[in-house]
Write a protein that holds these residues in place. Sequence first.
Motif, PDB file in Angstrom:
ATOM      1  N   VAL A 106     -17.227  -2.581  -2.256  1.00 47.09           N
ATOM      2  CA  VAL A 106     -16.259  -2.682  -1.298  1.00 47.09           C
ATOM      3  C   VAL A 106     -15.979  -3.990  -0.522  1.00 47.09           C
ATOM      4  O   VAL A 106     -14.977  -4.875  -0.570  1.00 47.09           O
ATOM      5  N   GLN A 107     -17.140  -4.265   0.361  1.00 47.18           N
ATOM      6  CA  GLN A 107     -17.371  -5.367   0.985  1.00 47.18           C
ATOM      7  C   GLN A 107     -17.393  -6.577   0.137  1.00 47.18           C
ATOM      8  O   GLN A 107     -16.814  -7.800   0.388  1.00 47.18           O
ATOM      9  N   SER A 108     -17.955  -6.476  -1.151  1.00 45.56           N
ATOM     10  CA  SER A 108     -18.075  -7.714  -2.212  1.00 45.56           C
ATOM     11  C   SER A 108     -16.616  -7.995  -2.602  1.00 45.56           C
ATOM     12  O   SER A 108     -15.965  -9.339  -2.550  1.00 45.56           O
ATOM     13  N   ALA A 109     -15.505  -7.073  -2.838  1.00 43.16           N
ATOM     14  CA  ALA A 109     -14.225  -7.177  -3.176  1.00 43.16           C
ATOM     15  C   ALA A 109     -13.622  -7.969  -1.982  1.00 43.16           C
ATOM     16  O   ALA A 109     -12.598  -8.994  -1.934  1.00 43.16           O
ATOM     17  N   PHE A 110     -13.639  -7.467  -0.655  1.00 42.41           N
ATOM     18  CA  PHE A 110     -13.144  -7.905   0.349  1.00 42.41           C
ATOM     19  C   PHE A 110     -13.397  -9.414   0.523  1.00 42.41           C
ATOM     20  O   PHE A 110     -12.472 -10.129   0.936  1.00 42.41           O
ATOM     21  N   LEU A 111     -14.705  -9.740   0.622  1.00 42.77           N
ATOM     22  CA  LEU A 111     -15.103 -11.142   0.859  1.00 42.77           C
ATOM     23  C   LEU A 111     -14.607 -11.968  -0.180  1.00 42.77           C
ATOM     24  O   LEU A 111     -14.152 -13.112  -0.032  1.00 42.77           O
ATOM     25  N   THR A 112     -14.824 -11.570  -1.418  1.00 48.48           N
ATOM     26  CA  THR A 112     -14.147 -12.357  -2.601  1.00 48.48           C
ATOM     27  C   THR A 112     -12.736 -12.497  -2.458  1.00 48.48           C
ATOM     28  O   THR A 112     -12.529 -13.787  -2.600  1.00 48.48           O
ATOM     29  N   GLY A 113     -12.168 -11.678  -2.122  1.00 48.05           N
ATOM     30  CA  GLY A 113     -10.814 -11.782  -1.788  1.00 48.05           C
ATOM     31  C   GLY A 113     -10.194 -12.896  -0.674  1.00 48.05           C
ATOM     32  O   GLY A 113      -9.321 -13.421  -0.980  1.00 48.05           O
ATOM     33  N   LEU A 114     -11.087 -12.990   0.203  1.00 49.28           N
ATOM     34  CA  LEU A 114     -10.834 -13.820   1.244  1.00 49.28           C
ATOM     35  C   LEU A 114     -11.090 -15.283   0.591  1.00 49.28           C
ATOM     36  O   LEU A 114     -10.291 -16.191   0.940  1.00 49.28           O
ATOM     37  N   ARG A 115     -12.132 -15.394  -0.226  1.00 45.29           N
ATOM     38  CA  ARG A 115     -12.262 -16.735  -0.934  1.00 45.29           C
ATOM     39  C   ARG A 115     -10.936 -17.148  -1.822  1.00 45.29           C
ATOM     40  O   ARG A 115     -10.899 -18.285  -2.014  1.00 45.29           O
ATOM     41  N   GLU A 116     -10.450 -15.843  -2.394  1.00 41.95           N
ATOM     42  CA  GLU A 116      -9.283 -16.211  -3.069  1.00 41.95           C
ATOM     43  C   GLU A 116      -8.006 -16.128  -2.283  1.00 41.95           C
ATOM     44  O   GLU A 116      -6.840 -16.139  -3.072  1.00 41.95           O
ATOM     45  N   ARG A 117      -7.946 -16.292  -1.009  1.00 47.64           N
ATOM     46  CA  ARG A 117      -6.648 -16.077  -0.153  1.00 47.64           C
ATOM     47  C   ARG A 117      -6.039 -14.908  -0.377  1.00 47.64           C
ATOM     48  O   ARG A 117      -5.009 -14.799  -0.348  1.00 47.64           O
ATOM     49  N   VAL A 118      -6.786 -13.774  -0.727  1.00 39.49           N
ATOM     50  CA  VAL A 118      -6.166 -12.372  -0.961  1.00 39.49           C
ATOM     51  C   VAL A 118      -6.842 -11.405   0.168  1.00 39.49           C
ATOM     52  O   VAL A 118      -8.197 -11.644   0.473  1.00 39.49           O
ATOM     53  N   VAL A 119      -6.038 -10.564   1.054  1.00 42.21           N
ATOM     54  CA  VAL A 119      -6.701  -9.708   1.858  1.00 42.21           C
ATOM     55  C   VAL A 119      -6.476  -8.193   1.377  1.00 42.21           C
ATOM     56  O   VAL A 119      -5.395  -7.790   1.174  1.00 42.21           O
ATOM     57  N   LEU A 120      -7.768  -7.623   1.162  1.00 46.55           N
ATOM     58  CA  LEU A 120      -7.725  -6.262   0.602  1.00 46.55           C
ATOM     59  C   LEU A 120      -8.158  -5.252   1.738  1.00 46.55           C
ATOM     60  O   LEU A 120      -8.851  -5.520   2.433  1.00 46.55           O
ATOM     61  N   GLY A 121      -7.265  -4.042   1.432  1.00 45.71           N
ATOM     62  CA  GLY A 121      -7.790  -2.970   2.202  1.00 45.71           C
ATOM     63  C   GLY A 121      -8.141  -1.905   1.403  1.00 45.71           C
ATOM     64  O   GLY A 121      -8.168  -1.943   0.159  1.00 45.71           O
ATOM     65  N   VAL A 122      -8.507  -0.531   1.912  1.00 44.28           N
ATOM     66  CA  VAL A 122      -8.845   0.449   0.890  1.00 44.28           C
ATOM     67  C   VAL A 122      -7.887   1.721   1.152  1.00 44.28           C
ATOM     68  O   VAL A 122      -7.645   2.201   2.519  1.00 44.28           O
ATOM     69  N   LYS A 123      -7.350   2.337   0.303  1.00 49.77           N
ATOM     70  CA  LYS A 123      -6.379   3.600   0.636  1.00 49.77           C
ATOM     71  C   LYS A 123      -7.076   4.939   0.655  1.00 49.77           C
ATOM     72  O   LYS A 123      -7.941   5.221  -0.177  1.00 49.77           O
ATOM     73  N   THR A 124      -7.086   5.621   1.556  1.00 53.66           N
ATOM     74  CA  THR A 124      -7.659   6.861   1.883  1.00 53.66           C
ATOM     75  C   THR A 124      -6.935   8.048   1.240  1.00 53.66           C
ATOM     76  O   THR A 124      -5.722   7.840   0.809  1.00 53.66           O
ATOM     77  N   ARG A 125      -7.327   9.083   0.959  1.00 56.88           N
ATOM     78  CA  ARG A 125      -6.787  10.249   0.199  1.00 56.88           C
ATOM     79  C   ARG A 125      -5.425  10.612   1.013  1.00 56.88           C
ATOM     80  O   ARG A 125      -4.618  10.824   0.192  1.00 56.88           O
ATOM     81  N   ASP A 126      -5.533  10.417   2.390  1.00 59.51           N
ATOM     82  CA  ASP A 126      -4.026  11.087   2.936  1.00 59.51           C
ATOM     83  C   ASP A 126      -3.140   9.735   3.222  1.00 59.51           C
ATOM     84  O   ASP A 126      -2.087   9.819   3.839  1.00 59.51           O
ATOM     85  N   GLY A 127      -3.454   8.796   2.352  1.00 58.35           N
ATOM     86  CA  GLY A 127      -2.449   7.465   2.228  1.00 58.35           C
ATOM     87  C   GLY A 127      -2.497   6.466   3.413  1.00 58.35           C
ATOM     88  O   GLY A 127      -1.698   5.301   3.170  1.00 58.35           O
ATOM     89  N   ARG A 128      -3.524   6.531   4.165  1.00 56.67           N
ATOM     90  CA  ARG A 128      -4.009   5.444   5.133  1.00 56.67           C
ATOM     91  C   ARG A 128      -4.377   4.240   4.222  1.00 56.67           C
ATOM     92  O   ARG A 128      -5.226   4.333   3.507  1.00 56.67           O
ATOM     93  N   THR A 129      -4.005   2.847   4.746  1.00 49.94           N
ATOM     94  CA  THR A 129      -4.858   2.007   4.155  1.00 49.94           C
ATOM     95  C   THR A 129      -5.416   1.073   5.311  1.00 49.94           C
ATOM     96  O   THR A 129      -4.962   0.667   6.551  1.00 49.94           O
TER      97      THR A 129
END
Length: 319
Positions: free
Chosen positions: A22-45
Amino acid sequence: MPAVLKAPLVVEFPFTRSLGPVQSAFLTGLRERVVLGVKTRDGRTLVPPVEYDPVTAEEIGDPGGLVEVAPTGTVTTWAWNPEPRRGQPLRTPFAWVLVRLDGADTALLHALDAPGPEAVHTGMRVRVRWAAERTGAITDLACFEPYDGDPAEPTGHTGGFADPVTGIVAPARLDYVYSPGRAQTAYIHALSERRTVGERCPSCRKVYVPPRGACPTCGVATSEQAEVGPRGTVTTYCIVNIKAAHTANLDIEVPYVYAHIALDGAGLALHGRIAGIPYDQVRMGLRVEPVWTEGGRYPDHYRPTGEPDAEYDTYKELL
């Protein structure tokens, strides 16, 4: 009474850590100018993304749960920082802000570049300012800046990258001013005269070296000075077999011995290095004396005095 001593000190070291998916994807996304979140089962991001739901503790951190959010958002709360410190995101005064990015249900903490506190308010719209050079770290998001345009649209990225960041090295540093206090200031001044001075408890009459300003047993203040030593007795010791790295004042060939030494007249053992004798001949009860180097502020090491070993009963209470 001389002035209480003070000295600036710095503790600094590189902190290396590996990243999960998860943190790997988040930080790699910042490198690529993409901000990532994670979605919970109840729909929160959640942004930044986490591996476990903070409410239910359910594992949610698999890469399939990652979703992209917009690089624009709204300030939910803020605080003005008039004097930036070393290592902070901006060198000029800025605001610390919590920003709920468009598409997220939680807020991200970062810096907002604004001309002054009058330009910042809860509810203001902001967008990400990307760093010119990005490596896969939170600093790839250089800061936020005021924004009055339409919300940005995510591209639909799901967190898959060909060259993901798998680890980071974060420098940790603490700058502070240390003061040894009244009692240890007197102790340090005495050492500069090649004397060892402790303080005697008015209740139990133990002499503490180094002095602490209060008796740890009785809890009463101490002020009566008592000179001890210079000779003493090894109460216990250890043989050091690992050479200290990057420490100039411990550039000593191994193996060597570090010992607890009960100076004559002291009610507490202090530690010091033993030299002038093979390491495998150091023993409990060995009588030692300090050796000073030219200009040294404290004993460089202790060496045997040649006296007979002390009887165990004379130091057993100081082990």
